[in-house]
Design an enzyme around this catalytic site. Structure first.
Site, PDB file in Angstrom:
ATOM      1  CG  ASP A  30      -2.093   0.946   1.075  1.00 40.22           C
ATOM      2  OD1 ASP A  30      -3.240   0.462   0.964  1.00 40.22           O
ATOM      3  OD2 ASP A  30      -1.873   2.175   1.058  1.00 40.22           O
ATOM      4  CG  HIS A  98      -8.724  -3.007  -2.418  1.00 45.18           C
ATOM      5  ND1 HIS A  98      -9.671  -2.338  -3.157  1.00 45.18           N
ATOM      6  CD2 HIS A  98      -8.573  -2.300  -1.269  1.00 45.18           C
ATOM      7  CE1 HIS A  98     -10.078  -1.267  -2.481  1.00 45.18           C
ATOM      8  NE2 HIS A  98      -9.426  -1.227  -1.328  1.00 45.18           N
TER       9      HIS A  98
END
Ligand code: AMP
Ligand code: ZN
Length: 112
Positions: A30, A98
């Site tokens: 991320d 996700h």
């Protein structure tokens, strides 16, 4: 989907820090980590969110969890949290399915 950020990341059109890749799944760190380890696991084929999972496309979701189990072991993570936000109120900002994998710090419950 042509205008989807995570479709472009899965296709390699936008750079990312790859954790894992196979024919149907892509995982990458991320860009704004919320824990010492924070990566995302996505199907390469576009699915908008958990709300768009159907019997026809659900196979990839089982595969995603097998990937999470394998990759976390390889990274030496014994405790971690898997999160998927669905819709605006839950905080979904990218409309491509996700799963966040977060590890390396104490987690609170219930989540904020
Ligand atoms: P959510 O808010 O649950 O939809 O999660 C989307 C996540 O994607 C957020 O944690 C963002 O930090 C992350 N993100 C957005 N753009 C990128 C990018 N280009 N590379 C990696 N992660 C990203
Ligand atoms: Zn997409």
């Amino acid at each position: 989907m042509s205008d989807c950020l995570f479709c472009k990341i899965a296709a390699g059109e936008i750079p990312s820090n790859k954790v894992y890749e196979d024919e149907t799944v892509y995982a990458f760190y991320d860009i704004d980590p919320q824990a010492p380890t924070h990566f995302l696991v996505i199907p390469k084929a576009h699915i908008g969110s958990v709300a768009e999972i159907t019997p026809e496309n659900a196979t990839v979701v089982a595969h995603i969890f097998a990937v999470i189990s394998k990759v976390t072991k390889e990274l030496g993570l014994e405790s971690y949290r898997v999160v998927s936000n669905i819709g605006e109120q839950a905080g979904q900002s990218v409309h491509h399915l996700h799963f966040h994998v977060l590890a390396g710090r104490d987690m609170t419950w219930p989540p904020g």
